[in-house]
Design an enzyme around this catalytic site. Structure first.
Site, PDB file in Angstrom:
ATOM      1  N   GLN A  11       0.806  -1.223  -0.124  1.00  0.00           N
ATOM      2  CA  GLN A  11      -0.026   0.041  -0.103  1.00  0.00           C
ATOM      3  C   GLN A  11       0.853   1.263   0.160  1.00  0.00           C
ATOM      4  O   GLN A  11       2.042   1.339   0.538  1.00  0.00           O
ATOM      5  CB  GLN A  11      -0.899  -0.021   1.198  1.00  0.00           C
ATOM      6  CG  GLN A  11      -0.397   0.028   2.651  1.00  0.00           C
ATOM      7  CD  GLN A  11      -1.281  -0.189   3.344  1.00  0.00           C
ATOM      8  OE1 GLN A  11      -1.972  -1.267   4.069  1.00  0.00           O
ATOM      9  NE2 GLN A  11      -2.043   1.020   4.152  1.00  0.00           N
ATOM     10  N   ARG A 115      -7.216  -8.430   7.417  1.00  0.00           N
ATOM     11  CA  ARG A 115      -5.972  -7.767   7.907  1.00  0.00           C
ATOM     12  C   ARG A 115      -5.790  -6.444   7.934  1.00  0.00           C
ATOM     13  O   ARG A 115      -5.557  -5.871   8.762  1.00  0.00           O
ATOM     14  CB  ARG A 115      -4.856  -8.341   6.782  1.00  0.00           C
ATOM     15  CG  ARG A 115      -3.492  -7.945   7.023  1.00  0.00           C
ATOM     16  CD  ARG A 115      -2.505  -8.502   5.956  1.00  0.00           C
ATOM     17  NE  ARG A 115      -1.079  -8.278   6.105  1.00  0.00           N
ATOM     18  CZ  ARG A 115      -0.299  -7.033   5.587  1.00  0.00           C
ATOM     19  NH1 ARG A 115      -1.221  -6.111   5.029  1.00  0.00           N
ATOM     20  NH2 ARG A 115       0.677  -6.887   5.887  1.00  0.00           N
ATOM     21  N   HIS A 196       4.385  -2.576  10.668  1.00  0.00           N
ATOM     22  CA  HIS A 196       5.588  -3.425  10.756  1.00  0.00           C
ATOM     23  C   HIS A 196       6.498  -3.072  11.895  1.00  0.00           C
ATOM     24  O   HIS A 196       7.720  -3.207  11.908  1.00  0.00           O
ATOM     25  CB  HIS A 196       6.549  -3.530   9.289  1.00  0.00           C
ATOM     26  CG  HIS A 196       5.736  -4.007   8.258  1.00  0.00           C
ATOM     27  ND1 HIS A 196       5.369  -5.322   8.100  1.00  0.00           N
ATOM     28  CD2 HIS A 196       4.862  -3.434   7.162  1.00  0.00           C
ATOM     29  CE1 HIS A 196       4.494  -5.741   7.106  1.00  0.00           C
ATOM     30  NE2 HIS A 196       4.752  -4.450   6.579  1.00  0.00           N
ATOM     31  N   GLN A 245       4.538 -11.446   9.832  1.00  0.00           N
ATOM     32  CA  GLN A 245       4.968 -10.541   8.808  1.00  0.00           C
ATOM     33  C   GLN A 245       4.235  -9.017   9.421  1.00  0.00           C
ATOM     34  O   GLN A 245       4.925  -7.875   9.075  1.00  0.00           O
ATOM     35  CB  GLN A 245       4.250 -10.718   7.602  1.00  0.00           C
ATOM     36  CG  GLN A 245       4.907  -9.879   6.384  1.00  0.00           C
ATOM     37  CD  GLN A 245       3.517  -9.328   5.549  1.00  0.00           C
ATOM     38  OE1 GLN A 245       2.580  -8.989   6.090  1.00  0.00           O
ATOM     39  NE2 GLN A 245       3.718  -9.304   4.194  1.00  0.00           N
TER      40      GLN A 245
END
Length: 315
Positions: A11, A115, A196, A245
């Site tokens: 994204q 997600r 992340h 991840q």
């Protein structure tokens, strides 16, 4: 003989109108947009094609991006092209899963919809991300470790470009240290959260539960994990790596270096923008590849004409 990698962006490259010409001109692409809409219980086509503000909100961006990527992928596959290997950056790893045959498109759309929601809901107040330019990764890693508070590497994009993530105050302190250490620039990113980062571990845990309901197929085409920067060799690893991840560093540079070392010399970037192609050119200079590396971007129907430079791999 040329080795081909299909690669998928994350994204940040989304825009209104992405994939619209594929929707209008390719039946298989239109079917993928419709399937994504059904799986996500959203009008994904309108989300992608009509002016709206939702497209830049994480919970909607992710399904919009993935629908576009898979729609383009299926149009390319219909022409007889398949990769020798596949990979994607962050969200783009789900495009790679589609190319590798690891999940059905319907399951991938359902998981990515969840997600996006989980990541949006898990965003803590006071998170930030910053791109660090011109400083080696080992020095960035050291400064992150020495900085008080939560700050870590989100993305190893390419030589000279690394993104850090974490608590806004810690990211700010680290940025000052990066400049003092010799970084050319530190650019705060306009994002809705510290993606992340270990701060999003809760979103990964929720995703892990959702993945329990998904059937993982045998890996038909090799693909690389963001978490390891290496190939996923066993289907039993898939869910664990996708869970990790969400809150782990994206090792994109390492993934590309591995593919080049294994003889990949043609990268086909599938989806909006040319971000990954730009990263690959910088990585190519760093690794001094034995063979010339070609990067092709497919985001418009007319771009598929560029595929004539490579040989179809299917009858």
């Amino acid at each position: 003989m040329s080795k081909i990698a299909f690669i998928f962006p994350g994204q940040g490259t989304q825009y209104i109108g992405m994939g619209k010409d594929f929707y209008e001109e390719c039946k298989v692409s239109r079917e993928m947009f419709e399937l994504a809409g059904k799986a996500a219980d959203l009008d994904v086509a309108s989300l992608c094609f009509e002016k709206n503000e939702k497209i830049n909100i994480t919970e909607y961006t992710q399904i919009a991006m993935l629908a576009t990527e898979v729609a383009i992928l299926k149009a390319i596959e219909e022409k007889g092209y398949k990769p020798d290997v596949t990979a994607g950056l962050s969200l783009g790893e789900y495009g790679a899963l589609a190319a590798a045959g690891v999940m059905s498109p319907e399951d991938i759309f359902k998981i990515v919809r969840k997600r996006g929601i989980y990541m949006q809901e898990a965003v803590p107040v006071g998170g930030a991300m910053t791109a660090v330019l011109g400083l080696p990764s080992d020095r960035i890693e050291r400064i992150c470790e020495e900085t008080q508070g939560m700050v870590s590497i989100a993305n190893y994009n390419c030589p000279g470009q690394i993104v850090v993530t974490g608590e806004a105050e810690a990211v700010g302190k680290a940025s000052e240290a990066f400049i003092a250490e010799g970084a050319k620039r530190c650019i705060p990113l306009n994002v809705s959260g510290p993606f992340h980062s270990p701060l999003l571990k809760g979103a990964g845990e929720r995703l892990e539960e959702a993945l329990e309901e998904v059937m993982i197929r045998e890996i038909a085409i090799p693909y690389l994990s963001n978490v390891t920067g290496n190939y996923v060799t066993e289907k039993e690893q898939v869910k664990q790596l996708l869970t990790a991840q969400v809150s782990s560093s994206v090792r994109w540079q390492q993934s590309v270096e591995r593919m080049i070392a294994d003889g990949v010399n043609t990268f086909v970037e599938i989806g909006p923008g040319k971000t990954l192609s730009g990263f690959i050119r910088k990585i190519e200079k760093e690794v001094k590849a034995e063979h010339k590396i070609t990067a092709i971007n497919i985001e418009k129907v007319e771009d598929m004409e560029n595929l004539v430079t490579i040989q179809p791999t299917a009858s």
